[in-house]
Design a protein around this motif. Structure first.
Motif, mmCIF file in Angstrom:
data_model
loop_
_atom_site.group_PDB
_atom_site.id
_atom_site.type_symbol
_atom_site.label_atom_id
_atom_site.label_comp_id
_atom_site.label_asym_id
_atom_site.label_seq_id
_atom_site.Cartn_x
_atom_site.Cartn_y
_atom_site.Cartn_z
ATOM 1 N N ASP A 1 0.801 -1.227 0.000
ATOM 2 C CA ASP A 1 0.000 0.000 0.000
ATOM 3 C C ASP A 1 0.832 1.273 0.000
ATOM 4 O O ASP A 1 0.343 2.333 -0.406
ATOM 5 N N PHE A 2 2.089 1.185 0.454
ATOM 6 C CA PHE A 2 2.905 2.393 0.585
ATOM 7 C C PHE A 2 4.238 2.291 -0.153
ATOM 8 O O PHE A 2 5.185 2.991 0.174
ATOM 9 N N ASN A 3 4.291 1.399 -1.136
ATOM 10 C CA ASN A 3 5.445 1.301 -2.036
ATOM 11 C C ASN A 3 6.755 1.103 -1.272
ATOM 12 O O ASN A 3 7.698 1.875 -1.404
ATOM 13 N N ALA A 4 6.801 0.045 -0.479
ATOM 14 C CA ALA A 4 8.005 -0.258 0.300
ATOM 15 C C ALA A 4 8.654 -1.549 -0.196
ATOM 16 O O ALA A 4 7.979 -2.440 -0.718
ATOM 17 N N LYS A 5 9.939 -1.624 -0.022
ATOM 18 C CA LYS A 5 10.648 -2.876 -0.268
ATOM 19 C C LYS A 5 10.343 -3.816 0.885
ATOM 20 O O LYS A 5 10.476 -3.443 2.052
ATOM 21 N N LEU A 6 9.945 -5.046 0.583
ATOM 22 C CA LEU A 6 9.508 -5.995 1.603
ATOM 23 C C LEU A 6 10.560 -7.064 1.851
ATOM 24 O O LEU A 6 11.062 -7.683 0.918
ATOM 25 N N ILE A 7 10.888 -7.263 3.120
ATOM 26 C CA ILE A 7 11.790 -8.340 3.518
ATOM 27 C C ILE A 7 11.013 -9.285 4.422
ATOM 28 O O ILE A 7 10.562 -8.896 5.502
ATOM 29 N N LEU A 8 10.825 -10.512 3.972
ATOM 30 C CA LEU A 8 10.109 -11.515 4.751
ATOM 31 C C LEU A 8 11.065 -12.599 5.217
ATOM 32 O O LEU A 8 11.915 -13.064 4.452
ATOM 33 N N GLU A 9 10.878 -13.003 6.464
ATOM 34 C CA GLU A 9 11.719 -14.071 7.011
ATOM 35 C C GLU A 9 11.407 -15.380 6.308
ATOM 36 O O GLU A 9 10.242 -15.721 6.080
#
Length: 375
Positions: free
Chosen positions: A201-209
């Motif tokens: 929703d806010f155009n962020a780079k996502l890091i998932l474990e």
């Protein structure tokens, strides 16, 4: 999910342009981000004798359902002095009139709402500004573009474009202060879901474990004493490698970074999992790696009580998690609180989400976003 909703705006009472502008600001506040606003057009009143209207259209990106959008538009109309007279037939003059034209490509026909708007293709004062927004938008029922509908409409009313311009509020992200936000919480607290929604929703780079790919995790739940040290060491090395790579390779097209974990969780879990001797050795190695990792600008901890955590764990149905004990979850919880209390240099925020469902209810999700904004 984000949805694109097209909304028409009209006014023929009082300061018409001011009412349109205030409605736009209300939509930005209550419904979602304004993507674009069409020019203003002046047209004769349609369907009744009255003053000329100023009309325009906008497209808004929203998390709300169609029914929720309608409810918010009615509140905006009410706040701007619109009176809907129940016993009056036909159309009346109004300070503001807001109608949903399209909601994505959905076709809706309920007692309260019809989408696409049933008279859209018969209203030149709607089609003209809509054509400026997106002339290739396809009507999901008529299977024609807006441009085609404008050329073939049976409405011959004069529609005059004005030189006046409407503005829409700059959409300042609630995260513009931060370069890196970590969403943390106990097992089943919803941290991955929230981090993913924020990134989308806010155009962020996502890091998932990448915990689901760890081969030692199911074995650990079956035999914690035998596999505890192996599991914690594998988690630590994987987390370190992922964070080291992801946080140093910034994406120029993303506003910030959001992750669903902070590497310090390795020490929190290992203190519970390992024997005293194992933990002493583990802690030495941990701090060597931890000191090389970029720390989050904001550390958000999602609190849920133990009963709710167990419900969530059962719902997602991972076989190896089903025997997690309430005592284990409580020990993890106190480990997180101890970390937050002792590390006062970390900018942290605790949010109680026990009674919130930020997946199904936009207001719950928005409450979390506002708490982060206020922080």
């Amino acid at each position: 999910m984000n949805h694109d909703v097209y909304i028409s705006l009209g006014s023929n009472l009082g300061n018409r342009k001011a009412y349109l502008q205030q409605a736009i600001e209300g939509i930005a506040m209550r419904v979602g981000n304004i993507i674009d606003v069409a020019p203003i057009y002046e047209t004769p009143s349609w369907g009744f004798a009255g003053e000329a209207f100023l009309n325009t259209c906008l497209v808004c990106r929203t998390f709300l359902s169609p029914e929720e959008v309608l409810a918010q538009l009615l509140l905006i109309e009410q706040s701007l002095g619109r009176e809907r007279l129940q016993n009056t037939k036909g159309y009346q003059s109004r300070t503001i009139d807001l109608d949903i034209l399209f909601y994505d490509d959905l076709i809706i026909n309920t007692e309260r709402l019809t989408v696409p708007h049933p008279l859209l293709h018969h209203r030149k004062f709607v089609l003209k500004p809509l054509d400026k927004l997106n002339n290739q938008k396809v009507h999901p029922l008529l299977k024609k573009t807006v441009s085609e509908l404008l050329r073939t409409t049976n409405d011959t009313s004069p529609v005059q474009r004005l030189s006046d311009q409407l503005t829409f509020p700059a959409q300042k992200s609630p995260f513009f202060h931060y370069k890196y936000i970590a969403i943390e919480g106990n097992i089943g607290s919803g941290k991955t879901t929230l981090a993913t929604k924020i990134a989308e929703d806010f155009n962020a780079k996502l890091i998932l474990e990448q915990f689901s790919e760890n081969p030692f995790l199911p074995k650990f739940y079956e035999n914690p004493k035998q596999y505890g040290f192996t599991l914690e060491m594998s988690f630590l090395t994987e987390r370190y490698q992922q964070m080291r790579e992801q946080l140093t390779q910034m994406d120029l097209f993303k506003e910030f970074v959001v992750s669903d974990y902070d590497i310090f969780k390795s020490l929190i879990f290992s203190k519970i999992t390992l024997t005293d001797d194992e933990f002493v050795l583990y802690r030495k190695l941990f701090y060597i790696l931890y000191n090389q990792i970029i720390k989050p600008d904001l550390y958000v901890f999602l609190y849920q009580n133990t009963e709710r955590l167990i419900e969530n764990i059962k719902k997602r149905g991972r076989a190896y998690e089903q025997n997690i004990s309430p005592d284990y979850l409580k020990r993890i919880h106190y480990g997180y609180l101890d970390f937050i209390q002792k590390n006062t240099a970390i900018h942290s925020l605790i949010i109680d989400v026990t009674d919130l469902d930020f997946v199904k209810h936009y207001n719950d999700y928005n409450l979390i976003i506002e708490k982060i904004r206020e922080k």
